[in-house]
Design an enzyme around this catalytic site. Structure first.
Site, PDB file in Angstrom:
ATOM      1  N   ARG A 119       0.809  -1.234   0.000  1.00  0.00           N
ATOM      2  CA  ARG A 119       0.000   0.000   0.000  1.00  0.00           C
ATOM      3  C   ARG A 119       0.835   1.274   0.000  1.00  0.00           C
ATOM      4  NH1 ARG A 119      -2.776  -3.247   3.394  1.00  0.00           N
ATOM      5  NH2 ARG A 119      -4.571  -4.191   2.387  1.00  0.00           N
ATOM      6  N   LYS A 141       2.669  11.566 -10.812  1.00  0.00           N
ATOM      7  CA  LYS A 141       1.819  10.707 -11.656  1.00  0.00           C
ATOM      8  C   LYS A 141       2.615   9.462 -12.000  1.00  0.00           C
ATOM      9  CE  LYS A 141      -0.807  13.928 -14.459  1.00  0.00           C
ATOM     10  NZ  LYS A 141      -1.127  14.166 -15.876  1.00  0.00           N
ATOM     11  N   GLU A 183       9.278  18.961 -24.932  1.00  0.00           N
ATOM     12  CA  GLU A 183       8.548  19.291 -23.696  1.00  0.00           C
ATOM     13  C   GLU A 183       9.104  20.580 -23.079  1.00  0.00           C
ATOM     14  OE1 GLU A 183       5.829  17.775 -22.533  1.00  0.00           O
ATOM     15  OE2 GLU A 183       5.878  15.693 -23.233  1.00  0.00           O
ATOM     16  N   LYS A 225       7.582  23.058 -13.907  1.00  0.00           N
ATOM     17  CA  LYS A 225       6.780  21.881 -13.553  1.00  0.00           C
ATOM     18  C   LYS A 225       6.491  21.880 -12.058  1.00  0.00           C
ATOM     19  CE  LYS A 225       4.988  17.646 -14.049  1.00  0.00           C
ATOM     20  NZ  LYS A 225       4.950  16.417 -14.805  1.00  0.00           N
ATOM     21  N   GLU A 235      -4.352  18.076 -10.988  1.00  0.00           N
ATOM     22  CA  GLU A 235      -4.736  18.455 -12.337  1.00  0.00           C
ATOM     23  C   GLU A 235      -6.217  18.798 -12.462  1.00  0.00           C
ATOM     24  OE1 GLU A 235      -2.728  16.166 -15.426  1.00  0.00           O
ATOM     25  OE2 GLU A 235      -4.417  16.552 -16.752  1.00  0.00           O
ATOM     26  N   ARG A 239      -2.678  22.793 -13.630  1.00  0.00           N
ATOM     27  CA  ARG A 239      -1.817  21.740 -14.191  1.00  0.00           C
ATOM     28  C   ARG A 239      -2.257  21.359 -15.602  1.00  0.00           C
ATOM     29  NH1 ARG A 239       0.588  16.425 -10.873  1.00  0.00           N
ATOM     30  NH2 ARG A 239       1.856  15.663 -12.585  1.00  0.00           N
ATOM     31  N   ASN A 243      -0.912  20.201 -20.486  1.00  0.00           N
ATOM     32  CA  ASN A 243      -1.416  19.343 -21.566  1.00  0.00           C
ATOM     33  C   ASN A 243      -1.359  20.044 -22.914  1.00  0.00           C
ATOM     34  OD1 ASN A 243      -1.984  17.169 -19.892  1.00  0.00           O
ATOM     35  ND2 ASN A 243      -3.950  18.054 -19.304  1.00  0.00           N
ATOM     36  N   HIS A 246      -0.917  18.153 -26.089  1.00  0.00           N
ATOM     37  CA  HIS A 246      -1.130  16.737 -25.801  1.00  0.00           C
ATOM     38  C   HIS A 246      -2.468  16.213 -26.319  1.00  0.00           C
ATOM     39  CE1 HIS A 246       2.477  17.267 -23.531  1.00  0.00           C
ATOM     40  NE2 HIS A 246       2.480  16.027 -23.110  1.00  0.00           N
ATOM     41  N   HIS A 250      -1.513  13.047 -28.185  1.00  0.00           N
ATOM     42  CA  HIS A 250      -1.920  11.693 -27.777  1.00  0.00           C
ATOM     43  C   HIS A 250      -2.679  10.985 -28.890  1.00  0.00           C
ATOM     44  CE1 HIS A 250      -1.653  12.617 -23.191  1.00  0.00           C
ATOM     45  NE2 HIS A 250      -0.526  12.122 -23.667  1.00  0.00           N
ATOM     46  N   HIS A 263       7.021  10.211 -27.795  1.00  0.00           N
ATOM     47  CA  HIS A 263       5.970  11.042 -27.206  1.00  0.00           C
ATOM     48  C   HIS A 263       6.186  12.531 -27.505  1.00  0.00           C
ATOM     49  CE1 HIS A 263       3.159  12.677 -24.334  1.00  0.00           C
ATOM     50  NE2 HIS A 263       4.140  13.320 -23.736  1.00  0.00           N
TER      51      HIS A 263
HETATM   52  N1  LIG Z   1       4.421  10.707 -15.037  1.00  0.00           N
HETATM   53  C1  LIG Z   1       4.418  11.782 -15.784  1.00  0.00           C
HETATM   54  O1  LIG Z   1       4.048  12.864 -15.349  1.00  0.00           O
HETATM   55  C2  LIG Z   1       4.904  11.655 -17.181  1.00  0.00           C
HETATM   56  C3  LIG Z   1       5.173  12.816 -17.923  1.00  0.00           C
HETATM   57  C4  LIG Z   1       5.674  12.683 -19.208  1.00  0.00           C
HETATM   58  C5  LIG Z   1       5.895  11.417 -19.727  1.00  0.00           C
HETATM   59  N2  LIG Z   1       5.620  10.313 -19.001  1.00  0.00           N
HETATM   60  C6  LIG Z   1       5.856   8.973 -19.536  1.00  0.00           C
HETATM   61  O2  LIG Z   1       7.226   8.837 -19.846  1.00  0.00           O
HETATM   62  C7  LIG Z   1       7.369   7.843 -20.854  1.00  0.00           C
HETATM   63  C8  LIG Z   1       8.405   8.289 -21.855  1.00  0.00           C
HETATM   64  O3  LIG Z   1       9.626   8.482 -21.196  1.00  0.00           O
HETATM   65  P1  LIG Z   1      11.008   8.515 -21.990  1.00  0.00           P
HETATM   66  O4  LIG Z   1      10.871   9.360 -23.179  1.00  0.00           O
HETATM   67  O5  LIG Z   1      12.042   8.839 -20.991  1.00  0.00           O
HETATM   68  O6  LIG Z   1      11.106   7.033 -22.565  1.00  0.00           O
HETATM   69  P2  LIG Z   1      11.860   5.715 -22.047  1.00  0.00           P
HETATM   70  O7  LIG Z   1      11.813   5.586 -20.600  1.00  0.00           O
HETATM   71  O8  LIG Z   1      11.313   4.601 -22.864  1.00  0.00           O
HETATM   72  O9  LIG Z   1      13.377   5.978 -22.469  1.00  0.00           O
HETATM   73  C9  LIG Z   1      13.694   6.105 -23.831  1.00  0.00           C
HETATM   74  C10 LIG Z   1      14.889   5.225 -24.194  1.00  0.00           C
HETATM   75  O10 LIG Z   1      16.068   5.820 -23.659  1.00  0.00           O
HETATM   76  C11 LIG Z   1      16.847   4.858 -22.975  1.00  0.00           C
HETATM   77  N3  LIG Z   1      17.625   5.585 -21.971  1.00  0.00           N
HETATM   78  C12 LIG Z   1      17.228   6.056 -20.780  1.00  0.00           C
HETATM   79  N4  LIG Z   1      18.192   6.771 -20.212  1.00  0.00           N
HETATM   80  C13 LIG Z   1      19.249   6.757 -21.065  1.00  0.00           C
HETATM   81  C14 LIG Z   1      20.536   7.331 -21.050  1.00  0.00           C
HETATM   82  N5  LIG Z   1      20.937   8.124 -20.043  1.00  0.00           N
HETATM   83  N6  LIG Z   1      21.356   7.091 -22.098  1.00  0.00           N
HETATM   84  C15 LIG Z   1      20.952   6.327 -23.151  1.00  0.00           C
HETATM   85  N7  LIG Z   1      19.740   5.783 -23.222  1.00  0.00           N
HETATM   86  C16 LIG Z   1      18.895   5.993 -22.186  1.00  0.00           C
HETATM   87  C17 LIG Z   1      15.850   3.880 -22.459  1.00  0.00           C
HETATM   88  O11 LIG Z   1      16.442   2.629 -22.211  1.00  0.00           O
HETATM   89  C18 LIG Z   1      14.826   3.827 -23.598  1.00  0.00           C
HETATM   90  O12 LIG Z   1      15.264   2.929 -24.573  1.00  0.00           O
HETATM   91  C19 LIG Z   1       6.001   7.640 -21.463  1.00  0.00           C
HETATM   92  O13 LIG Z   1       5.517   6.370 -21.088  1.00  0.00           O
HETATM   93  C20 LIG Z   1       5.151   8.728 -20.831  1.00  0.00           C
HETATM   94  O14 LIG Z   1       3.809   8.336 -20.626  1.00  0.00           O
HETATM   95  C21 LIG Z   1       5.136  10.418 -17.739  1.00  0.00           C
HETATM   96 ZN   LIG Z   2       4.202  14.998 -22.444  1.00  0.00          ZN
END
Ligand SMILES: NC(=O)c1ccc[n+]([C@@H]2O[C@H](COP(=O)([O-])OP(=O)(O)OC[C@H]3O[C@@H](n4cnc5c(N)ncnc54)[C@H](O)[C@@H]3O)[C@@H](O)[C@H]2O)c1
Ligand SMILES: [Zn+2]
Length: 361
Positions: A119, A141, A183, A225, A235, A239, A243, A246, A250, A263
């Site tokens: 939990r 999130k 972003e 942020k 949100e 917040r 978006n 987005h 999306h 993304h």
């Molecule tokens: N929680 C939130 O508020 C929030 C906000 C924005 C995005 N997200 C989520 O984040 C995700 C996308 O994140 P992302 O773009 O980081 O993708 P990801 O985590 O898939 O990373 C992208 C690639 O980079 C590689 N990688 C990571 N760090 C590295 C480094 N230092 N050097 C080389 N390679 C590296 C990873 O192995 C992966 O292959 C989505 O699922 C999205 O929904 C969440």
């Molecule tokens: Zn985003």
């Protein structure tokens, strides 16, 4: 040098985002200083650990990481289950801290494991992509995808801290780096003309990951942020400006089954769509619309949109979880650094904007 400290104050938790070059090599000392609960469990991916694990493990005094695959298609409950399995096998107790080290996929999944295991246990994020550093790791999130939709399963679980080391971005492929930069452009466009200008004027230094310039861009993004999350954790109001880009973004990701765009790339198109909508409504000046378009173009190529139909993209928008009472919400820019939220955009307007961005009818 002392880390930059940015406070996030939400109803559920107050915490700090620490930003400093080299921080990832000193995680043990940082976690000690934060006095986070009990045993520490690192969750990372094989790729990230191969690139940075040796250095990180040294500072953590020989921790055994839980390694799970990271790409978007592994962002699902089955992968989170592997994290639970490892935690149970290690007898992890309520007084434990999970330390996700990776991109947004790892921080979202391991953060969700932390929100739900027993939990809820503590989490300290160590984001390693630009996108995760400026966005995903801050704000609480967490969650995973469902086969029928992105991020449909999740929770709000604020971390105890976020530790950002810009030097880990040295190994990030250029396309991933650029995806995060979109972003940053979003923050500039919604909240900060100076950040917008900095990306435009220091673009080459940013891509070269020149330490002072990169840190400044990350710091300013994290400040935006953090202040938005502080004002509106769940949100319900402010917040929502984050978006921006987005709604259409999306939808573009969904109609291409999350395979074509990173993304951030889809968000780049989404910002352009929102700017066209705003321009067509007469709330955004042509010069500001052009400034956004020029900046996005200058950052590099985007995967194509020309084969997608406006109709299918609009249908995908209507299915998005951010539809409230059947109405699509659009964040429209009104200037560089200013937005308005509207919920009366018609299909016809969206179709016109999508067409201007290059989609077919
Ligand atoms: N929680 C939130 O508020 C929030 C906000 C924005 C995005 N997200 C989520 O984040 C995700 C996308 O994140 P992302 O773009 O980081 O993708 P990801 O985590 O898939 O990373 C992208 C690639 O980079 C590689 N990688 C990571 N760090 C590295 C480094 N230092 N050097 C080389 N390679 C590296 C990873 O192995 C992966 O292959 C989505 O699922 C999205 O929904 C969440
Ligand atoms: Zn985003």
């Amino acid at each position: 040098m002392d880390p930059v400290r940015i406070d996030v104050k939400t109803a559920s938790r107050h915490y700090t985002v620490l930003i400093a070059d080299g921080l990832a090599s000193r995680l043990g000392a940082q976690l000690d200083a934060l006095e986070v609960p009990g045993a520490r469990f690192v969750v990372s991916s094989p790729l990230v650990w191969r690139l940075h694990g040796t250095r990180i493990a040294r500072g953590l005094r020989g921790v055994e990481p839980i390694l799970v695959p990271d790409g978007e298609r592994f962002k699902q409950l089955a992968t989170v289950s592997k994290v639970y399995d490892a935690l149970v096998r290690a007898n992890a107790e309520r007084q434990s801290t999970i330390v996700p080290i990776g991109g947004g996929v790892i921080t979202d999944m391991a953060g969700f494991a932390a929100a739900t295991y027993l939990r809820g246990v503590a989490v300290v994020h160590v984001p390693t992509t630009l996108l995760a550093q400026v966005d995903a790791a801050i704000g609480g999130k967490v969650g995973v995808n469902h086969p029928l939709g992105k991020n449909l399963i999740g929770a709000f679980h604020q971390p105890h801290a976020v530790l950002v080391d810009p030097t880990v971005l040295a190994t990030l492929p250029r396309r991933e780096f650029r995806a995060g930069l979109y972003e940053v452009v979003k923050y500039g466009m919604t909240s900060s003309p100076s950040l917008f200008d900095r990306v435009a004027t220091r673009r080459d230094d940013i891509f070269a990951r020149e330490p002072a310039v990169l840190s400044a861009v990350i710091t300013e993004s994290c400040r935006i942020k953090a202040s938005v999350v502080t004002a509106d954790e769940r949100e319900t109001g402010l917040r929502r400006i984050l978006n921006f880009g987005h709604t259409a973004g999306h939808a573009l990701e969904a109609v291409t089954k999350y395979r074509r765009y990173r993304h951030g790339e889809a968000v780049a198109y989404g910002m352009t769509v929102a700017a066209e909508l705003a321009f067509l409504r007469g709330v955004l000046a042509a010069s500001d619309r052009k400034a956004l378009g020029d900046l996005l173009t200058s950052l590099g190529p985007l995967p194509p949109v020309g084969d997608l139909s406006a109709r299918e993209v609009i249908d995908a928008m209507a299915r998005d979880k951010k539809v409230v009472a059947g109405r699509l919400h659009f964040v429209l820019p009104t200037a560089i650094g200013a937005t308005t939220i509207v919920n009366d955009v018609t299909r016809k307007e969206i179709a016109a904007a999508l067409k201007r961005v290059g989609l077919k009818a």
